[in-house]
Design a protein around this motif. Structure first.
Motif, PDB file in Angstrom:
ATOM      1  N   LEU A   1      92.622 -41.249  12.050  1.00  0.00           N
ATOM      2  CA  LEU A   1      92.490 -41.003  10.611  1.00  0.00           C
ATOM      3  C   LEU A   1      90.840 -41.079  10.437  1.00  0.00           C
ATOM      4  N   GLU A   2      90.031 -41.827  10.712  1.00  0.00           N
ATOM      5  CA  GLU A   2      88.801 -42.133  10.525  1.00  0.00           C
ATOM      6  C   GLU A   2      87.790 -40.893  10.937  1.00  0.00           C
TER       7      GLU A   2
ATOM      8  N   GLN B   1      99.951 -36.879  13.520  1.00  0.00           N
ATOM      9  CA  GLN B   1     100.122 -37.528  12.480  1.00  0.00           C
ATOM     10  C   GLN B   1      99.218 -38.971  12.620  1.00  0.00           C
ATOM     11  N   PHE B   2      98.213 -38.571  13.282  1.00  0.00           N
ATOM     12  CA  PHE B   2      97.130 -39.713  13.142  1.00  0.00           C
ATOM     13  C   PHE B   2      97.904 -41.003  14.047  1.00  0.00           C
ATOM     14  N   ALA B   3      98.369 -40.483  15.251  1.00  0.00           N
ATOM     15  CA  ALA B   3      99.092 -41.629  16.073  1.00  0.00           C
ATOM     16  C   ALA B   3      98.281 -42.332  16.822  1.00  0.00           C
ATOM     17  N   GLN B   4      96.817 -41.715  16.950  1.00  0.00           N
ATOM     18  CA  GLN B   4      95.812 -42.526  18.040  1.00  0.00           C
ATOM     19  C   GLN B   4      95.083 -43.331  17.325  1.00  0.00           C
ATOM     20  N   ASP B   5      94.537 -44.351  17.740  1.00  0.00           N
ATOM     21  CA  ASP B   5      93.626 -45.147  17.146  1.00  0.00           C
ATOM     22  C   ASP B   5      92.159 -44.415  16.877  1.00  0.00           C
TER      23      ASP B   5
ATOM     24  N   ILE C   1      94.552 -30.635  15.219  1.00  0.00           N
ATOM     25  CA  ILE C   1      95.075 -31.386  16.069  1.00  0.00           C
ATOM     26  C   ILE C   1      95.436 -32.995  15.777  1.00  0.00           C
ATOM     27  N   LEU C   2      94.481 -33.300  14.985  1.00  0.00           N
ATOM     28  CA  LEU C   2      94.823 -34.812  14.453  1.00  0.00           C
ATOM     29  C   LEU C   2      95.881 -34.917  13.563  1.00  0.00           C
TER      30      LEU C   2
END
Length: 323
Positions: free
Chosen positions: A268-269, A261-265, A256-257
């Motif tokens: 990525l972490e 494309q790691f759009a939300q804060d 899902i992440l």
């Protein structure tokens, strides 16, 4: 971890000659290109690829000294590798590589692209002067493979459906092809049998794949100082490597992440944490170990010598970068 250069003792003098020749190969008729070459080739580096070419050359020429053709092949190999890095840094928009400013950050994208093209062209010219059609074919294939690998990587960004086979094929194009084909080319110049030449190719193929998988693991486990770029850079750019592909099999949230494309804060972490909490990194280590072991098996029948042992030790060095 033992540094790679400790394995280069049998070709230490050869590598010194290579370092002196690299900048001369570019020539000083083009001031900006010459400045770029001095920056690239003067920075040193481990010179792993030309060292492998020289070690294969010496391991297959035990009764006599290596020829100028062997030396030229090593120089061409390093020039091709360097040209590919210049283009990679433009595509990846990298300002630093291994702690050193990239060509495009110093001279701009236009000069960087032209410099990469020029180095590829120069390597092709020197390759033709080896006057060995089989060697020309082997190294010309590498130039095509680089382009295919870069395109494939671009097309597969953030694609969670890619298979391990697709990943390994891309890794072959971008990393293993040069090591495999230049190792075989060194054997061809030494006039080894067709069977031995194929074993040298497979040695380089498996060593290159192990090298790339280890690089991809270090993107998660290495420090910024070690990598010369922030950890997780490949994942952030959508380049899904072995640890990610293995982790996806057991962490559905990771898909899902990546898909968004790691759009939300914090995306990525969170993705990095999921990968670290999975078996992804361990399974990638096992994959790298398999290819390193396979590389050694392909050169066991070469005569025992110091260069031969150095080629075997190179596989240990590749895996040792993880620890």
């Amino acid at each position: 971890m033992t540094p790679a250069t400790s394995f280069f003792t049998p070709v230490e003098a050869d590598l010194q000659i290579l370092a002196e020749n690299l900048i001369k190969l570019v020539g000083n008729d083009h001031p900006i290109l010459y400045a770029a070459a001095k920056h690239l080739f003067g920075a040193g580096g481990k010179r792993i690829r030309p060292a492998i070419v020289l070690l294969v050359s010496r391991a297959t020429m035990l009764q006599q000294d290596i020829t100028q053709r062997h030396r030229s092949l090593a120089e061409i190999t390093e020039m091709i590798h360097t040209a590919s890095l210049v283009h990679d840094d433009v595509v990846d928009e990298s300002d630093v590589r291994r702690g050193v400013p990239t060509i495009h950050s110093l001279f701009g994208n236009r000069i960087a692209v032209l410099a990469g093209d020029f180095f590829f062209a120069q390597s092709s010219w020197h390759l033709a002067n080896l006057d060995n059609l089989e060697v020309v074919k082997l190294l010309s294939q590498v130039l095509m493979d680089f382009a295919v690998g870069e395109i494939q990587q671009g097309l597969n960004r953030f694609d969670t459906s890619i298979s391990l086979e697709t990943y390994l094929k891309k890794s072959y194009y971008k990393t293993a092809s040069l090591i495999a084909n230049s190792s075989k080319a060194a054997g061809v110049i030494s006039e080894v049998s067709a069977e031995t030449a194929e074993h040298l190719y497979e040695y380089g193929n498996h060593l290159g794949l192990a090298f790339q998988v280890v690089d991809d693991i270090l993107d998660f486990t290495g420090s910024t100082d070690t990598l010369g770029k922030p950890a997780g850079s490949d994942l952030k750019s959508g380049n899904l490597t072995a640890p990610v592909l293995f982790a996806l099999e057991e962490k559905p949230t990771l898909e899902i992440l990546i898909d968004r494309q790691f759009a939300q804060d914090g995306d990525l972490e969170q993705a990095m944490t999921l990968i670290e909490d999975s078996q992804g990194i361990q399974r990638a280590r096992e994959l790298a170990a398999y290819h390193a072991k396979s590389a050694v098996e392909h050169i066991l029948e070469l005569p025992v010598s110091e260069p031969h042992q150095a080629l075997i030790n190179m596989a240990d060095f590749v895996l040792g970068r993880l620890y």
